[in-house]
Design a protein around this motif. Structure first.
Motif, short mmCIF file in Angstrom:
data_model
loop_
_atom_site.label_atom_id
_atom_site.label_comp_id
_atom_site.label_asym_id
_atom_site.label_seq_id
_atom_site.Cartn_x
_atom_site.Cartn_y
_atom_site.Cartn_z
N HIS A 37 -37.62 -8.79 3.94
CA HIS A 37 -37.01 -8.51 2.63
C HIS A 37 -37.00 -7.01 2.34
N GLU A 129 -40.14 -1.25 -4.99
CA GLU A 129 -40.22 -2.26 -3.93
C GLU A 129 -41.37 -1.97 -2.97
N HIS A 133 -44.76 -4.27 -3.17
CA HIS A 133 -44.84 -5.18 -2.03
C HIS A 133 -45.96 -4.81 -1.06
N LEU A 228 -40.05 -8.77 -9.77
CA LEU A 228 -39.59 -8.11 -8.54
C LEU A 228 -39.63 -9.07 -7.37
ZN ZN Z 1 -38.64 -7.17 -3.61
#
Ligand code: ZN
Length: 228
Positions: A37, A129, A133, A228
Protein backbone atom coordinates in the motif's frame (compact mmCIF):
# COMPACT_ATOMS: atom_id res chain seq x y z
CA UNK A 1 8.59 13.36 4.36
CA UNK A 2 12.24 12.45 3.90
CA UNK A 3 12.58 11.81 7.65
CA UNK A 4 9.54 9.50 7.60
CA UNK A 5 10.79 7.67 4.52
CA UNK A 6 14.11 7.03 6.29
CA UNK A 7 12.36 5.78 9.43
CA UNK A 8 10.18 3.45 7.39
CA UNK A 9 13.02 2.27 5.17
CA UNK A 10 15.17 1.20 8.13
CA UNK A 11 12.12 -0.51 9.69
CA UNK A 12 11.44 -2.51 6.53
CA UNK A 13 15.13 -3.43 6.21
CA UNK A 14 15.00 -5.09 9.63
CA UNK A 15 12.11 -7.38 8.65
CA UNK A 16 12.95 -10.82 7.32
CA UNK A 17 10.73 -12.59 4.79
CA UNK A 18 8.72 -14.58 7.43
CA UNK A 19 7.94 -11.37 9.37
CA UNK A 20 6.23 -9.88 6.32
CA UNK A 21 3.23 -12.20 6.65
CA UNK A 22 2.59 -11.13 10.26
CA UNK A 23 -0.36 -8.82 11.06
CA UNK A 24 -0.14 -5.02 11.30
CA UNK A 25 -2.16 -2.53 13.30
CA UNK A 26 -4.60 -2.34 10.37
CA UNK A 27 -7.44 -4.86 10.15
CA UNK A 28 -6.83 -7.67 7.68
CA UNK A 29 -3.51 -6.34 6.41
CA UNK A 30 -0.21 -8.20 6.81
CA UNK A 31 3.03 -6.23 6.76
CA UNK A 32 3.38 -7.17 3.09
CA UNK A 33 -0.06 -5.64 2.39
CA UNK A 34 0.89 -2.48 4.24
CA UNK A 35 4.24 -2.14 2.44
CA UNK A 36 2.52 -2.73 -0.92
CA UNK A 37 0.00 0.00 0.00
CA UNK A 38 2.81 2.44 0.89
CA UNK A 39 4.58 1.73 -2.43
CA UNK A 40 1.35 2.13 -4.40
CA UNK A 41 0.70 5.37 -2.50
CA UNK A 42 4.05 6.77 -3.69
CA UNK A 43 3.09 5.90 -7.27
CA UNK A 44 -0.38 7.42 -6.76
CA UNK A 45 1.03 10.66 -5.35
CA UNK A 46 3.47 10.65 -8.27
CA UNK A 47 0.42 10.74 -10.53
CA UNK A 48 -0.69 13.93 -8.78
CA UNK A 49 2.80 15.42 -9.17
CA UNK A 50 2.62 14.61 -12.91
CA UNK A 51 -0.80 16.29 -13.02
CA UNK A 52 0.60 19.41 -11.36
CA UNK A 53 3.65 19.45 -13.63
CA UNK A 54 1.81 19.01 -16.94
CA UNK A 55 -1.81 20.07 -16.36
CA UNK A 56 -2.84 16.67 -17.72
CA UNK A 57 -5.27 15.11 -15.19
CA UNK A 58 -3.94 11.84 -13.81
CA UNK A 59 -5.89 10.38 -10.86
CA UNK A 60 -4.12 8.68 -7.96
CA UNK A 61 -5.79 5.32 -8.63
CA UNK A 62 -7.76 3.98 -11.61
CA UNK A 63 -10.58 3.02 -9.18
CA UNK A 64 -11.00 2.00 -5.52
CA UNK A 65 -11.27 -1.63 -6.66
CA UNK A 66 -8.04 -1.40 -8.66
CA UNK A 67 -6.32 0.18 -5.65
CA UNK A 68 -7.26 -2.79 -3.45
CA UNK A 69 -6.42 -5.35 -6.17
CA UNK A 70 -2.94 -3.82 -6.54
CA UNK A 71 -2.35 -4.00 -2.78
CA UNK A 72 -3.44 -7.65 -2.80
CA UNK A 73 -1.20 -8.63 -5.71
CA UNK A 74 1.66 -6.46 -4.37
CA UNK A 75 1.48 -8.28 -1.02
CA UNK A 76 2.39 -11.52 -2.79
CA UNK A 77 5.72 -10.15 -4.05
CA UNK A 78 8.93 -11.49 -2.51
CA UNK A 79 10.74 -9.59 0.23
CA UNK A 80 13.41 -8.43 -2.23
CA UNK A 81 10.79 -7.20 -4.69
CA UNK A 82 8.92 -5.30 -1.96
CA UNK A 83 12.11 -3.67 -0.65
CA UNK A 84 13.21 -2.58 -4.10
CA UNK A 85 9.68 -1.38 -4.95
CA UNK A 86 9.67 0.70 -1.79
CA UNK A 87 13.08 2.23 -2.56
CA UNK A 88 12.34 2.96 -6.21
CA UNK A 89 8.81 4.31 -5.67
CA UNK A 90 9.97 6.64 -2.88
CA UNK A 91 12.97 7.84 -4.92
CA UNK A 92 10.85 8.47 -8.02
CA UNK A 93 8.30 10.47 -6.06
CA UNK A 94 11.00 12.57 -4.48
CA UNK A 95 12.74 13.21 -7.81
CA UNK A 96 9.45 14.24 -9.45
CA UNK A 97 8.74 16.67 -6.61
CA UNK A 98 12.22 18.15 -6.77
CA UNK A 99 11.62 19.02 -10.43
CA UNK A 100 8.44 21.04 -9.77
CA UNK A 101 8.56 24.79 -10.35
CA UNK A 102 6.90 27.25 -7.99
CA UNK A 103 3.93 27.65 -10.35
CA UNK A 104 3.54 23.87 -10.56
CA UNK A 105 3.62 23.52 -6.76
CA UNK A 106 0.62 25.85 -6.70
CA UNK A 107 -1.32 23.92 -9.36
CA UNK A 108 -4.48 22.22 -8.09
CA UNK A 109 -4.99 18.47 -8.17
CA UNK A 110 -7.76 16.13 -7.04
CA UNK A 111 -7.10 13.39 -4.46
CA UNK A 112 -8.66 9.93 -4.34
CA UNK A 113 -10.82 11.24 -1.47
CA UNK A 114 -12.25 13.89 -3.80
CA UNK A 115 -10.41 16.83 -2.25
CA UNK A 116 -9.00 19.60 -4.44
CA UNK A 117 -5.66 20.77 -3.11
CA UNK A 118 -2.53 22.59 -4.29
CA UNK A 119 0.41 20.34 -5.14
CA UNK A 120 2.45 21.81 -2.26
CA UNK A 121 0.31 19.70 0.09
CA UNK A 122 1.51 16.44 -1.52
CA UNK A 123 4.68 16.17 0.65
CA UNK A 124 2.46 16.37 3.74
CA UNK A 125 0.16 13.61 2.38
CA UNK A 126 3.23 11.42 1.94
CA UNK A 127 4.72 12.32 5.34
CA UNK A 128 1.45 11.28 7.00
CA UNK A 129 1.47 7.94 5.22
CA UNK A 130 5.07 7.00 5.95
CA UNK A 131 5.09 8.19 9.57
CA UNK A 132 1.77 6.69 10.70
CA UNK A 133 2.26 3.44 8.79
CA UNK A 134 5.74 3.00 10.30
CA UNK A 135 3.92 2.65 13.63
CA UNK A 136 1.24 0.42 12.04
CA UNK A 137 4.02 -1.90 10.84
CA UNK A 138 4.57 -2.99 14.47
CA UNK A 139 8.33 -2.97 14.47
CA UNK A 140 8.56 -1.54 17.98
CA UNK A 141 8.12 2.15 17.09
CA UNK A 142 5.24 4.13 18.59
CA UNK A 143 3.85 7.63 18.15
CA UNK A 144 6.31 8.69 20.87
CA UNK A 145 9.13 8.03 18.35
CA UNK A 146 7.66 10.51 15.83
CA UNK A 147 8.80 14.18 15.77
CA UNK A 148 6.75 16.57 17.92
CA UNK A 149 6.06 19.04 15.09
CA UNK A 150 4.75 16.16 12.99
CA UNK A 151 2.46 14.99 15.83
CA UNK A 152 1.00 18.47 16.28
CA UNK A 153 0.38 18.84 12.52
CA UNK A 154 -1.21 15.38 12.44
CA UNK A 155 -3.49 16.21 15.37
CA UNK A 156 -4.64 19.35 13.54
CA UNK A 157 -5.17 17.41 10.32
CA UNK A 158 -7.14 14.55 11.93
CA UNK A 159 -9.42 16.95 13.78
CA UNK A 160 -10.05 19.02 10.64
CA UNK A 161 -10.96 15.87 8.69
CA UNK A 162 -13.03 14.25 11.44
CA UNK A 163 -15.23 17.34 11.54
CA UNK A 164 -15.39 20.37 13.77
CA UNK A 165 -17.74 20.23 16.75
CA UNK A 166 -21.24 21.49 15.97
CA UNK A 167 -23.23 23.47 18.56
CA UNK A 168 -25.34 21.24 20.83
CA UNK A 169 -23.48 18.15 19.68
CA UNK A 170 -21.49 16.26 22.28
CA UNK A 171 -17.86 17.20 21.93
CA UNK A 172 -14.64 15.58 22.89
CA UNK A 173 -11.70 17.63 24.14
CA UNK A 174 -8.28 16.02 23.79
CA UNK A 175 -5.49 17.74 25.68
CA UNK A 176 -1.79 16.98 25.77
CA UNK A 177 -0.47 16.97 29.34
CA UNK A 178 3.19 17.48 28.33
CA UNK A 179 2.92 20.16 25.63
CA UNK A 180 -0.47 21.78 26.34
CA UNK A 181 -1.84 21.23 22.81
CA UNK A 182 -5.60 20.94 22.74
CA UNK A 183 -8.03 19.61 20.14
CA UNK A 184 -11.79 19.49 20.04
CA UNK A 185 -13.87 17.17 17.91
CA UNK A 186 -17.51 16.23 17.60
CA UNK A 187 -18.30 12.94 19.26
CA UNK A 188 -21.36 10.74 19.18
CA UNK A 189 -20.56 9.82 22.76
CA UNK A 190 -21.20 12.05 25.75
CA UNK A 191 -18.97 15.07 26.32
CA UNK A 192 -15.64 13.89 27.53
CA UNK A 193 -12.13 15.04 28.29
CA UNK A 194 -9.19 12.99 27.15
CA UNK A 195 -5.74 13.77 28.53
CA UNK A 196 -2.30 12.23 28.07
CA UNK A 197 1.15 12.78 26.59
CA UNK A 198 1.13 14.45 23.14
CA UNK A 199 2.10 11.20 21.37
CA UNK A 200 -0.76 9.27 23.00
CA UNK A 201 -3.35 11.98 22.42
CA UNK A 202 -2.48 12.18 18.71
CA UNK A 203 -2.39 8.35 18.46
CA UNK A 204 -5.85 8.32 20.05
CA UNK A 205 -7.18 10.95 17.62
CA UNK A 206 -5.79 8.88 14.72
CA UNK A 207 -7.59 5.80 16.03
CA UNK A 208 -4.39 4.01 17.08
CA UNK A 209 -3.30 2.39 20.35
CA UNK A 210 -2.98 5.10 22.97
CA UNK A 211 -1.20 4.11 26.19
CA UNK A 212 -1.46 6.57 29.05
CA UNK A 213 -4.73 8.24 28.03
CA UNK A 214 -6.98 9.33 30.90
CA UNK A 215 -10.55 10.55 30.77
CA UNK A 216 -12.33 13.11 32.91
CA UNK A 217 -14.76 10.52 34.28
CA UNK A 218 -12.19 7.74 34.70
CA UNK A 219 -13.85 5.53 32.07
CA UNK A 220 -12.56 4.39 28.70
CA UNK A 221 -12.42 7.15 26.04
CA UNK A 222 -14.90 6.88 23.14
CA UNK A 223 -13.41 4.66 20.43
CA UNK A 224 -12.45 6.53 17.27
CA UNK A 225 -12.13 4.62 13.97
CA UNK A 226 -8.66 4.26 12.44
CA UNK A 227 -7.85 7.26 10.27
CA UNK A 228 -5.69 6.98 7.11
ZN1 ZN B 1 -2.33 4.64 4.06
Amino acid sequence: MIQGTGLLSSSIDRLGAPALSEPTGLDGWSRAHLIAHICANAVALGNLVHWAATGEPRPMYASPEQRLADIESGSRRSREELVSWFDSSAAQLEAAMTALTEAQWNAEVLTAQGRVLPAFEIPWLRAREVMVHTVDLRVGLTFADLPEDFLVALGDDVVAKRGAPAPLQARLVARSSDTGHRWEIASSDSSNDVTGPLASVVAYLAGRQHPGIETGNGGAPPQLPAWL
